[in-house]
Design an enzyme around this catalytic site. Sequence first.
Site, short mmCIF file in Angstrom:
data_model
loop_
_atom_site.label_atom_id
_atom_site.label_comp_id
_atom_site.label_asym_id
_atom_site.label_seq_id
_atom_site.Cartn_x
_atom_site.Cartn_y
_atom_site.Cartn_z
N GLY A 114 0.81 -1.22 0.00
CA GLY A 114 0.00 0.00 0.00
C GLY A 114 0.84 1.26 0.00
O GLY A 114 0.54 2.22 -0.73
N ASP B 274 10.25 -6.06 -5.00
CA ASP B 274 9.22 -6.83 -4.30
C ASP B 274 9.16 -8.21 -4.97
O ASP B 274 9.22 -8.30 -6.20
CB ASP B 274 7.85 -6.15 -4.39
CG ASP B 274 6.91 -6.58 -3.27
OD1 ASP B 274 6.40 -5.70 -2.55
OD2 ASP B 274 6.70 -7.80 -3.10
N ARG C 91 -6.03 -1.37 -0.82
CA ARG C 91 -5.06 -0.29 -0.56
C ARG C 91 -3.89 -0.25 -1.53
O ARG C 91 -3.17 0.74 -1.58
CB ARG C 91 -4.53 -0.40 0.87
CG ARG C 91 -3.67 -1.63 1.11
CD ARG C 91 -3.32 -1.84 2.57
NE ARG C 91 -2.47 -3.00 2.74
CZ ARG C 91 -2.88 -4.27 2.66
NH1 ARG C 91 -4.14 -4.54 2.44
NH2 ARG C 91 -2.03 -5.26 2.82
N LYS D 88 3.81 -8.27 -8.37
CA LYS D 88 3.42 -6.88 -8.14
C LYS D 88 4.26 -5.90 -8.97
O LYS D 88 3.74 -4.94 -9.54
CB LYS D 88 3.56 -6.54 -6.65
CG LYS D 88 2.54 -7.22 -5.78
CD LYS D 88 2.70 -6.81 -4.32
CE LYS D 88 1.61 -7.44 -3.47
NZ LYS D 88 1.74 -7.08 -2.04
N THR E 138 14.37 -6.06 7.29
CA THR E 138 14.75 -5.30 6.10
C THR E 138 15.13 -3.88 6.48
O THR E 138 16.14 -3.34 6.00
CB THR E 138 13.59 -5.30 5.08
OG1 THR E 138 13.30 -6.65 4.71
CG2 THR E 138 13.95 -4.51 3.83
N CYS F 2 18.99 3.50 16.60
CA CYS F 2 18.92 4.41 17.76
C CYS F 2 17.46 4.76 18.05
O CYS F 2 17.00 4.75 19.19
CB CYS F 2 19.62 5.74 17.49
SG CYS F 2 21.36 5.74 17.16
N CYS G 252 2.40 -7.00 12.09
CA CYS G 252 1.44 -8.07 12.30
C CYS G 252 0.38 -7.99 11.21
O CYS G 252 -0.47 -7.11 11.24
CB CYS G 252 0.81 -7.92 13.68
SG CYS G 252 -0.49 -9.13 13.98
N CYS H 208 25.45 2.65 14.52
CA CYS H 208 26.08 3.94 14.21
C CYS H 208 27.00 4.44 15.32
O CYS H 208 27.64 5.48 15.16
CB CYS H 208 25.02 5.01 13.92
SG CYS H 208 24.16 5.63 15.38
ZN LIG Z 1 22.30 4.33 15.73
#
Ligand SMILES: [Zn+2]
Length: 248
Positions: free
Chosen positions: A39, A60, A71, A84, A132, A174, A186, A244
């Site tokens: 979506g 994808d 959607r 897709k 991901t 972070c 979910c 980082c």
């Molecule tokens: Zn960080």
Amino acid sequence: MKSDGTRMRYASHLPIKGVGAAGQARIRDSHVILIGMGGLGCAAAQYLVSSGVGKLTMCDFDTVVESNLARQILYRSQDLGRLKVEVAKESLHILNPETNLELETQRMDDTRMLSSFPACDFVLDASDNYGTRLAVNRVCLSLGKPWLMASCIRMEGQLMLLRPDQPENACYRCTYGQAPDTLEDCPGAGIFAPVAGVVGTSAAHFALACLAGLSVPVGLHLLDATNWDWQTLKPKRNPDCQDCGKRS
Ligand SMILES: [Zn+2]
């Protein structure tokens, strides 16, 4: 601009302060990698392409199923079972044939990201999983590549522009560690279709503004669509962050 016809197509951008012909040329010369054609990805891709992004790589590996159609607005009933990205390419080419559309149907892991991200100007993560997003975070940190995280669930959305080239800013890891109301992944939780459109279109806005050269605020933007409330948080960089924290 390539021609008068091309110039007319983007005429509404030209009077915008900070965009103009130079900003539109920067959009035209840019390459965006979009991960996830659900979506959010469908909504974002339409504005990226209609606004004249020069090259869009859509990633994808899923096929269209009926529960997507409310959607994921690039797909139609007759597209069920098709990849897709292939359907999206057909639809988007009709919208604006000037954009070069490329497809990636393999799962985007660290290796694929490391080989493909250096050639792009901006990464838009509209995937539906933390694995991901964390991989995009790691790879973009290593390359200094700007990216945008976009997600939505139920009546809620999140957007965050991340600028690894500005090391004072928090990274995704972070922020995730500090976010008070982090969205879970979910599929059964549901999503109100227009919320995906609002967040996906907002994601295109951030990407295009960034590519045009406009000043774009970093920070985590949270949408509570039930009360129509946008909140912006300024996550602090965690000096002990495993992704980082070791940067200078
Ligand atoms: Zn960080």
